[in-house]
Motif scaffolding. Structure first.
Motif, short mmCIF file in Angstrom:
data_model
loop_
_atom_site.label_atom_id
_atom_site.label_comp_id
_atom_site.label_asym_id
_atom_site.label_seq_id
_atom_site.Cartn_x
_atom_site.Cartn_y
_atom_site.Cartn_z
N ARG A 1 -8.42 -4.37 10.05
CA ARG A 1 -9.55 -4.94 10.06
C ARG A 1 -9.92 -5.98 9.00
N TYR A 2 -9.50 -5.78 7.67
CA TYR A 2 -9.74 -6.72 6.94
C TYR A 2 -9.05 -7.96 6.43
N ILE B 1 -5.50 0.85 9.40
CA ILE B 1 -6.75 0.46 10.28
C ILE B 1 -7.29 -0.66 8.97
N SER B 2 -7.29 -0.49 7.95
CA SER B 2 -7.69 -1.41 6.86
C SER B 2 -7.03 -2.70 6.90
N LEU C 1 0.89 -1.12 -0.07
CA LEU C 1 -0.14 -0.02 -0.09
C LEU C 1 0.99 0.97 0.09
N LEU C 2 0.58 2.22 -0.86
CA LEU C 2 1.45 3.44 -0.93
C LEU C 2 0.84 4.54 -0.12
N ASN D 1 -4.09 10.88 7.80
CA ASN D 1 -5.41 10.36 7.44
C ASN D 1 -5.29 9.04 6.59
N ASP D 2 -4.69 9.02 5.50
CA ASP D 2 -4.47 7.94 4.53
C ASP D 2 -3.65 6.91 5.30
N SER E 1 -3.26 6.13 8.25
CA SER E 1 -4.10 5.37 9.46
C SER E 1 -5.26 4.97 8.82
N ASN E 2 -5.73 5.36 7.69
CA ASN E 2 -6.71 4.49 6.81
C ASN E 2 -6.37 3.14 6.73
N LYS E 3 -5.07 3.19 6.15
CA LYS E 3 -4.46 1.93 5.58
C LYS E 3 -4.15 1.08 6.43
#
Lengths: 395, 397
Positions: free
Chosen positions: B358-359, B354-355, B339-340, B347-348, B350-352
């Motif tokens: 979670r997933y 968490i993703s 993931l880049l 934000n991005d 931490s979004n990545k």
């Protein structure tokens, strides 16, 4: 006699935006309006308008001897209405020529056939209604998303009143047989099968601009020669391809419009050749044999299977999560929720998550609006979670 | 082919990727039958058994120059270290030491027989220039990092810059560890792009991985940072992202492995953000401990402000760990299953994070594909490309 049957697929997905974890519960806009508008504008300019104009000219010039078939998804129709109404007008104009036929398919260009038969049937009905409303026609030929086909699909199509289905003329289902005849489904007596001649179709759709191809450059006379050789050992030549082949995948400056402009004349130089709409071909030719197809075939990649959409864990889990919501989405009675849930079924979303990049993979990369398949999965799953939250709040 | 190679750091005395890269490259070259004479600074605590094993091949011989040099030192840490090593006599500043190393190189160059000179980063460039003057052999400078990477572009040291630029100008060819670094050299040092070859770093994939699990076992998910705690590596962005992640996910621990001049700042910042119980400082890790850290991790983050290459994501991938990688890096040119991120986009990041946490299907797909991808890397390929550069130059002489 050789009947050349052109069928063009017209489709644009509602691409989703970069929807982050932090948008869950906070943001309702799932789709990237800006990107979708831009792409629609670009493809309209490069493909839809110039190609529709050319096809109309050819039909008029050839006095009804040039005929084509289209399948236009509901997703494309909605985006024409939203962003480019003139495209829709030009299709309506084509529909008045009597030389154009529209096929039936799922409104949402979905893989619902594989996951929910109920949803599948509803989407086909929705598409039927749109065809009636916009073009005043009732499709008799069915094409499933990505030409996904097996016996069971033929049964469904039969139930829904279609009289033929399209499928890929893949080697592994045909064996020694030729795609240049009309076949019949083993399990559905009233369903004829029209198989894509993938070699000739892909010569136009994929190889036209390929300089390393030994037949480059492809000209209308050369292509017509190849079609002529079918005389005597075949009835139909089914040229199935994305409409975006013209001007978008193959560029105007590479000569694709010149090619299309001359092709009908070249093909009709041979007195035994003709153009037919798909239902005319179905009416004209008896099925030579029944095909018994258990495993699903599609028109994608070298594998001709589902691996482009359902080949990795991200893809299979995302689509499973999506269809698990079906009952609660429908029970909620929330129209927006239902509509969004359906737009998320469009097969492109799963295609963008494909990670088998390394052979025909390059095609995938070209079409991927996201940075990577992983990014498209993240956005998709975040949206699913937002929808789940909304469903909870509905209760 | 005989190479006179000037170094820097070498395992086990290494504090970063430079040592790892030089070790890998030297091994790769010896496999391709290139004779390497390796000139290294001799640290007071240097030369343990492992090192002897690494270089016990007839293809590599070692020349040592007494010094306390280390590539990531600034003048202050140099002074501290030289005080500790006071029993020996060293130069008064880091730059004196560089000059001394370059002087000693003259004699070695005069005594040795070689076809090409290969230098790694600014500290060895003067030595390389001297060797070229004495033997009239082609000089290749290998850029693993520039002063602009190390400082994040703020307050570059003009003396270091001038040494780098001298080295690049005097060199017959420059090897950059990435296109990212090549662009840096072209833009910041005004070097013609034709002079620069890109040779990416690699990793030697070990078939037999110890699958044993280690350490904190483990109710929490672990997000790993492994690198020097300096401006260049962006540890501050990592902890800001940690803060944001922790607002949404509670069962997560952030492990920071490494030391450096930002260590105090980072520790204080972690306290100030109120996440001290969620951030663990593992200190500087080596060898098996690095391996353990990867094994523990659920996701690896490289948040560098400017990363010429960045071998650690490859190491993480070879340990089946999904990686999140700064776009300002060389490694992002050669891997796809990651993931880049932009290092400044908290934000991005931490979004990545968490993703990935979670997933599970995301984690698994990244990990499986990443593992397959990293298998294709080999230092022998890196060595092959260096040999091509050697060959282009020896013809001219």
């Amino acid at each position: 006699m050789v009947s050349v049957c052109f069928y063009f697929q017209v489709h644009q997905p509602f691409r989703i935006r970069k929807y982050s974890i932090f948008d869950i519960g906070n943001a309702n806009d799932y789709f990237d309006a800006q990107k979708n508008t831009q792409i629609m504008q670009k493809v309209t300019k490069k493909c839809y308008l110039p190609t529709n104009k050319l096809i109309l000219e050819l039909i008029n010039k050839m006095d009804g001897k040039f005929k084509v078939s289209y399948s236009i998804t509901g997703m494309a129709l909605e985006q024409f209405q939203m962003y480019m109404p003139e495209v829709l007008d030009s299709f309506k104009e084509l529909s008045k020529t009597k030389c154009v036929e529209f096929l039936g398919e799922t409104y949402h260009h979905s893989l619902s056939f594989l996951y929910s038969k109920d949803e599948f049937m509803e989407q086909v009905k929705m598409h039927n209604n749109a065809m009636k409303k916009l073009f005043n026609c009732k499709p008799k030929i069915f094409r499933n998303t990505e030409l996904i086909y097996n016996n069971e699909l033929a049964n469904c199509a039969e139930k829904m009143g279609f009289n033929a289905v399209l499928a890929e003329g893949a080697d592994h289902i045909l064996g020694w047989r030729s795609p240049n005849f009309v076949y019949k489904a083993k399990t559905a007596d009233n369903i004829k099968l029209l198989l894509k001649n993938y070699k000739l179709s892909d010569d136009i759709a994929f190889r036209f601009s390929e300089k390393s191809w030994k037949e480059f450059p492809l000209t209308a006379p050369k292509f017509s020669q190849w079609v002529n050789t079918v005389n005597g050992n075949g009835n139909v030549v089914n040229l199935f391809m994305d409409y975006e082949t013209f001007g978008e995948h193959q560029w105007e400056d590479k000569g694709i419009f010149e090619f299309l402009k001359h092709l009908p004349f070249e093909i009709l130089k041979h007195q035994d050749n003709e153009f037919l709409m798909l239902s005319e071909a179905v009416k004209k030719y008896d099925a030579v044999e029944k095909l018994d197809i258990h495993n699903v075939v599609s028109w994608a990649d070298v594998e001709r299977d589902l691996s482009a959409w359902l080949g990795n864990k991200m893809q299979t889990s995302a689509i499973k999560e999506l269809y698990l919501m079906e009952a609660s989405v429908k029970a909620s009675g929330n129209k927006t929720l239902l509509e969004n849930w359906r737009k998320l079924q469009t097969s492109d979303h799963f295609y963008y998550m494909c990670t088998k990049w390394f052979n025909d993979g390059d095609v995938h990369k070209y079409f991927n609006p996201y940075e990577s398949p992983y990014d498209s999965f993240i956005a998709f799953m975040n949206i699913i979670h937002d929808m789940k939250l909304k469903l909870k709040n509905e209760l | 082919m005989k190479v006179l190679m000037f170094g820097w750091e070498f395992p086990p005395v290494s504090s970063g990727g430079l040592g790892t890269a030089c070790y890998g490259l030297t091994k790769g070259l010896s496999k391709k039958n290139v004779q390497v004479t390796l000139v290294l600074p001799e640290y007071p605590e240097n030369m343990k058994a492992e090192f002897a094993r690494i270089i016990s091949t007839s293809m590599i011989s070692i020349k040592k120059i007494s010094t306390v040099l280390s590539p990531y030192m600034n003048s202050r840490s140099y002074l501290e270290k030289s005080k500790r090593a006071a029993s020996k006599i060293y130069g008064d500043t880091l730059f004196d030491e560089v000059r001394r190393y370059a002087e000693a190189a003259k004699k070695i160059a005069a005594d040795e027989d070689f076809d090409v000179i290969h230098c790694h980063d600014w500290m060895t460039f003067k030595a390389g220039i001297n060797a070229k003057k004495i033997k009239k052999k082609p000089l290749i400078v290998h850029v693993h990092a520039t002063e602009f990477d190390r400082t994040g572009g703020n307050g570059i040291n003009p003396y270091v810059y001038s040494i780098e630029k001298d080295g690049m100008n005097s060199a017959d060819s420059i090897i950059a560890v990435s296109n990212y670094t090549k662009q840096m050299i072209v833009e910041k040092y005004n070097i013609s792009p034709e002079k620069i070859s890109i040779v990416h770093n690699a990793i030697d994939f070990e078939q037999e991985k110890d699958s044993e699990s280690y350490g904190i076992k483990k109710n929490d998910k672990i997000v790993l940072f492994l690198g020097r705690l300096t401006l260049q590596k962006g540890p501050d962005y990592f902890i800001y992202a940690a803060k944001k992640v922790l607002e949404h996910e509670s069962n997560v621990k952030f492990v920071i492995a490494g030391n450096g001049d930002m260590e105090h700042f980072i520790i204080e910042k972690v306290a100030e953000l109120g996440i001290a119980d969620k951030v663990l400082f593992a200190g500087f890790l080596q060898g098996i401990e690095v391996e353990k850290a990867y094994k523990m991790a659920d996701v690896y983050v490289l948040s560098s402000v400017s990363e010429p290459f960045g071998i650690t994501p490859l190491e993480a991938m070879s340990n089946n760990v999904p990686v999140i990688v700064s776009k300002n890096s060389g490694v992002s040119e050669v891997i796809r299953h990651c993931l880049l991120i932009d290092f400044w986009d908290i934000n991005d990041i931490s979004n990545k994070i968490i993703s990935v946490l979670r997933y599970a299907p995301l984690r698994e797909t990244l990990s499986e594909n990443g593992f397959c991808e990293v298998k294709k890397f080999s230092w022998t390929d890196t060595a092959k490309k260096c040999i091509e550069v050697y060959n282009q130059n020896t013809k001219k002489y």
